[in-house]
Scaffold this motif. Structure first.
Motif, PDB file in Angstrom:
ATOM      1  N   VAL A 113      -3.671 -31.023 -20.366  1.00  0.00           N
ATOM      2  CA  VAL A 113      -4.746 -31.932 -20.001  1.00  0.00           C
ATOM      3  C   VAL A 113      -6.032 -31.138 -19.810  1.00  0.00           C
ATOM      4  N   CYS A 114      -7.154 -31.668 -20.280  1.00  0.00           N
ATOM      5  CA  CYS A 114      -8.457 -31.034 -20.113  1.00  0.00           C
ATOM      6  C   CYS A 114      -8.797 -30.981 -18.622  1.00  0.00           C
ATOM      7  N   ALA A 115      -9.248 -29.840 -18.145  1.00  0.00           N
ATOM      8  CA  ALA A 115      -9.577 -29.657 -16.733  1.00  0.00           C
ATOM      9  C   ALA A 115     -10.839 -30.404 -16.328  1.00  0.00           C
ATOM     10  N   GLN A 116     -11.688 -30.766 -17.283  1.00  0.00           N
ATOM     11  CA  GLN A 116     -12.942 -31.464 -16.980  1.00  0.00           C
ATOM     12  C   GLN A 116     -12.795 -32.980 -17.064  1.00  0.00           C
ATOM     13  N   CYS A 117     -12.391 -33.491 -18.218  1.00  0.00           N
ATOM     14  CA  CYS A 117     -12.384 -34.944 -18.447  1.00  0.00           C
ATOM     15  C   CYS A 117     -10.983 -35.552 -18.402  1.00  0.00           C
ATOM     16  N   GLU A 118      -9.967 -34.714 -18.261  1.00  0.00           N
ATOM     17  CA  GLU A 118      -8.572 -35.135 -18.168  1.00  0.00           C
ATOM     18  C   GLU A 118      -8.032 -35.795 -19.431  1.00  0.00           C
ATOM     19  N   TYR A 166      -7.448 -25.612 -19.385  1.00  0.00           N
ATOM     20  CA  TYR A 166      -7.803 -25.935 -20.758  1.00  0.00           C
ATOM     21  C   TYR A 166      -9.019 -26.845 -20.775  1.00  0.00           C
ATOM     22  N   LEU A 167      -9.859 -26.696 -21.796  1.00  0.00           N
ATOM     23  CA  LEU A 167     -10.992 -27.577 -22.025  1.00  0.00           C
ATOM     24  C   LEU A 167     -10.883 -28.135 -23.432  1.00  0.00           C
ATOM     25  N   ARG A 198     -17.620 -27.609 -25.826  1.00  0.00           N
ATOM     26  CA  ARG A 198     -18.914 -27.614 -26.506  1.00  0.00           C
ATOM     27  C   ARG A 198     -20.047 -27.878 -25.517  1.00  0.00           C
ATOM     28  N   ALA A 199     -19.834 -28.783 -24.571  1.00  0.00           N
ATOM     29  CA  ALA A 199     -20.864 -29.135 -23.590  1.00  0.00           C
ATOM     30  C   ALA A 199     -21.149 -27.995 -22.612  1.00  0.00           C
ATOM     31  N   HIS A 200     -20.153 -27.149 -22.354  1.00  0.00           N
ATOM     32  CA  HIS A 200     -20.299 -26.091 -21.349  1.00  0.00           C
ATOM     33  C   HIS A 200     -20.223 -24.683 -21.949  1.00  0.00           C
ATOM     34  N   ILE A 201     -20.495 -24.557 -23.231  1.00  0.00           N
ATOM     35  CA  ILE A 201     -20.311 -23.273 -23.911  1.00  0.00           C
ATOM     36  C   ILE A 201     -21.148 -22.149 -23.298  1.00  0.00           C
ATOM     37  N   ARG A 202     -22.374 -22.417 -22.897  1.00  0.00           N
ATOM     38  CA  ARG A 202     -23.211 -21.367 -22.305  1.00  0.00           C
ATOM     39  C   ARG A 202     -22.656 -20.894 -20.971  1.00  0.00           C
ATOM     40  N   ALA A 203     -22.174 -21.812 -20.160  1.00  0.00           N
ATOM     41  CA  ALA A 203     -21.578 -21.440 -18.881  1.00  0.00           C
ATOM     42  C   ALA A 203     -20.292 -20.646 -19.101  1.00  0.00           C
ATOM     43  N   LEU A 224     -19.576 -18.096 -15.875  1.00  0.00           N
ATOM     44  CA  LEU A 224     -19.884 -18.747 -14.613  1.00  0.00           C
ATOM     45  C   LEU A 224     -18.638 -19.438 -14.077  1.00  0.00           C
ATOM     46  N   ASP A 225     -18.515 -19.484 -12.778  1.00  0.00           N
ATOM     47  CA  ASP A 225     -17.404 -20.179 -12.138  1.00  0.00           C
ATOM     48  C   ASP A 225     -17.517 -21.661 -12.487  1.00  0.00           C
ATOM     49  N   PRO A 226     -16.408 -22.309 -12.885  1.00  0.00           N
ATOM     50  CA  PRO A 226     -16.461 -23.733 -13.243  1.00  0.00           C
ATOM     51  C   PRO A 226     -17.028 -24.632 -12.147  1.00  0.00           C
TER      52      PRO A 226
END
Length: 66
Positions: A16-21, A44-45, A51-56, A61-63
């Motif tokens: 499961v994606c850690a951001q959007c599930e 996992y992302l 793609r939305a958080h690629i720079r971080a 950077l800490d999630p």
């Protein structure tokens, strides 16, 4: 990586994606998903969140800051 570590946590039925599930199909993450190890936990992302958080992600950077 072997399939046992792909599922994230012992006994997990799916990844499961850690951001959007969003759930991946099957017990393994698609090769396009991003994976990181944070505090001993595999996260996992999905494609869209990675793609939305690629720079971080590349800046390591800490999630919690995203």
């Amino acid at each position: 990586m072997d399939e046992e570590t792909q599922a994230g946590q012992p006994g997990a039925d799916r990844v499961v994606c850690a951001q959007c599930e969003t759930a991946a199909n099957g017990r393994t993450a698609p090769p396009t998903w991003s994976c990181s190890l944070e505090d001993g936990v595999r996260r996992y992302l999905c494609d869209d969140c990675a793609r939305a958080h690629i720079r971080a992600i590349e800046s390591r950077l800490d999630p919690d800051w995203w």
